[in-house]
Design a protein around this motif. Structure first.
Motif, PDB file in Angstrom:
ATOM      1  N   UNK A  87      29.876  35.258  48.472  1.00 15.79           N
ATOM      2  CA  UNK A  87      28.825  35.572  47.504  1.00 15.79           C
ATOM      3  C   UNK A  87      29.500  36.117  46.237  1.00 15.79           C
ATOM      4  N   UNK A  88      28.918  35.792  45.116  1.00 14.57           N
ATOM      5  CA  UNK A  88      29.468  36.227  43.828  1.00 14.57           C
ATOM      6  C   UNK A  88      29.521  37.752  43.759  1.00 14.57           C
ATOM      7  N   UNK A  89      28.529  38.417  44.300  1.00 14.03           N
ATOM      8  CA  UNK A  89      28.494  39.878  44.284  1.00 14.03           C
ATOM      9  C   UNK A  89      29.697  40.464  45.009  1.00 14.03           C
ATOM     10  N   UNK A  90      30.094  39.873  46.148  1.00 10.51           N
ATOM     11  CA  UNK A  90      31.255  40.368  46.886  1.00 10.51           C
ATOM     12  C   UNK A  90      32.545  40.191  46.091  1.00 10.51           C
ATOM     13  N   UNK A  91      32.660  39.098  45.391  1.00  3.51           N
ATOM     14  CA  UNK A  91      33.865  38.861  44.591  1.00  3.51           C
ATOM     15  C   UNK A  91      33.978  39.899  43.486  1.00  3.51           C
ATOM     16  N   UNK A  92      32.860  40.260  42.879  1.00  2.00           N
ATOM     17  CA  UNK A  92      32.895  41.238  41.794  1.00  2.00           C
ATOM     18  C   UNK A  92      33.086  42.670  42.285  1.00  2.00           C
ATOM     19  N   UNK A 135      38.267   9.285  33.927  1.00  4.10           N
ATOM     20  CA  UNK A 135      37.822   8.676  35.173  1.00  4.10           C
ATOM     21  C   UNK A 135      39.012   8.581  36.127  1.00  4.10           C
ATOM     22  N   UNK A 136      38.806   8.966  37.358  1.00  7.98           N
ATOM     23  CA  UNK A 136      39.862   8.897  38.361  1.00  7.98           C
ATOM     24  C   UNK A 136      40.789  10.097  38.354  1.00  7.98           C
ATOM     25  N   UNK A 137      40.628  11.008  37.414  1.00 12.10           N
ATOM     26  CA  UNK A 137      41.466  12.207  37.319  1.00 12.10           C
ATOM     27  C   UNK A 137      40.883  13.294  38.220  1.00 12.10           C
ATOM     28  N   UNK A 138      41.734  14.007  38.926  1.00 13.20           N
ATOM     29  CA  UNK A 138      41.296  15.095  39.785  1.00 13.20           C
ATOM     30  C   UNK A 138      41.597  16.412  39.110  1.00 13.20           C
ATOM     31  N   UNK A 139      40.594  17.232  38.982  1.00  9.90           N
ATOM     32  CA  UNK A 139      40.761  18.567  38.415  1.00  9.90           C
ATOM     33  C   UNK A 139      40.591  19.578  39.540  1.00  9.90           C
ATOM     34  N   UNK A 140      41.355  20.640  39.486  1.00 10.71           N
ATOM     35  CA  UNK A 140      41.241  21.665  40.524  1.00 10.71           C
ATOM     36  C   UNK A 140      40.732  22.957  39.921  1.00 10.71           C
ATOM     37  N   UNK A 141      40.109  23.767  40.776  1.00 11.69           N
ATOM     38  CA  UNK A 141      39.665  25.109  40.413  1.00 11.69           C
ATOM     39  C   UNK A 141      40.199  26.043  41.484  1.00 11.69           C
ATOM     40  N   UNK A 142      40.982  27.052  41.113  1.00  8.76           N
ATOM     41  CA  UNK A 142      41.480  27.995  42.123  1.00  8.76           C
ATOM     42  C   UNK A 142      40.344  28.734  42.811  1.00  8.76           C
ATOM     43  N   UNK A 143      40.499  28.960  44.083  1.00 10.48           N
ATOM     44  CA  UNK A 143      39.493  29.680  44.860  1.00 10.48           C
ATOM     45  C   UNK A 143      39.882  31.161  44.910  1.00 10.48           C
ATOM     46  N   UNK A 144      38.861  32.002  44.903  1.00  8.96           N
ATOM     47  CA  UNK A 144      39.106  33.437  44.921  1.00  8.96           C
ATOM     48  C   UNK A 144      38.158  34.086  45.913  1.00  8.96           C
ATOM     49  N   UNK A 145      38.592  35.200  46.517  1.00  9.71           N
ATOM     50  CA  UNK A 145      37.716  35.959  47.402  1.00  9.71           C
ATOM     51  C   UNK A 145      38.096  37.432  47.332  1.00  9.71           C
ATOM     52  N   UNK A 146      37.203  38.247  47.792  1.00  8.69           N
ATOM     53  CA  UNK A 146      37.421  39.686  47.799  1.00  8.69           C
ATOM     54  C   UNK A 146      38.140  40.065  49.085  1.00  8.69           C
ATOM     55  N   UNK A 147      39.242  40.763  48.939  1.00 10.59           N
ATOM     56  CA  UNK A 147      39.946  41.294  50.107  1.00 10.59           C
ATOM     57  C   UNK A 147      39.616  42.774  50.173  1.00 10.59           C
ATOM     58  N   UNK A 148      38.872  43.162  51.185  1.00  8.13           N
ATOM     59  CA  UNK A 148      38.358  44.538  51.270  1.00  8.13           C
ATOM     60  C   UNK A 148      39.428  45.510  51.580  1.00  8.13           C
TER      61      UNK A 148
END
Length: 148
Positions: A87-92, A135-148
């Protein structure tokens, strides 16, 4: 004494900012659902430095989301871009180290952490737009999470 009174009078009258928006008169955006329907004042986007896309949003048409972001000229193209399954709230809720400012987290300053130990490079919004357009190009987005 007369000269000091005149200087004090002029400095108090001439100081200050004309036509300034007070902080309490500006809403800072943190959630987009029903935002424009409910907002009763102008929304300010210029403070945005990081954009986090939810997993639910990524499963939809991402071009529509990008068009929404591009519609606001206050949002700069050099903002950082992340995706998350949490959840976005947990990441923040991520706290910064050593009681530093909240802007000192990986959300806003990922480059030093990337230099030290990461293999996934932070990406800025303009890089994602550039990489996802052909077209045909792959773009990536880094994944992030909250480490408590």
């Amino acid at each position: 004494l007369f000269l000091i009174s005149i200087i004090t009078l002029f400095s108090s009258v001439l100081s200050g900012c004309w036509n300034i928006k007070e902080v309490q008169d500006t809403y800072y955006v943190a959630a987009l659902n029903q935002l424009y329907k409910d907002a009763q004042q102008r929304l300010f986007w210029g403070h945005v430095s990081t954009l986090i896309l939810s997993n639910k949003l990524l499963k939809q048409d991402i071009k529509t989301s990008i068009d929404f972001i591009n519609r606001h000229r206050e949002i700069r193209y050099n903002i950082l871009l992340y995706a998350t399954k949490e959840s976005i709230e947990d990441v923040f809720k991520t706290k910064s180290f050593f009681t530093l400012s909240g802007l000192s987290t990986i959300l806003h300053e990922p480059r030093e952490g990337y230099k030290q130990r990461s293999y996934i490079q932070p990406i800025q919004f303009f890089q994602f737009i550039r990489d996802s357009d052909p077209v045909g190009q792959t773009a990536y987005i880094p994944s992030i999470k909250n480490i408590h």
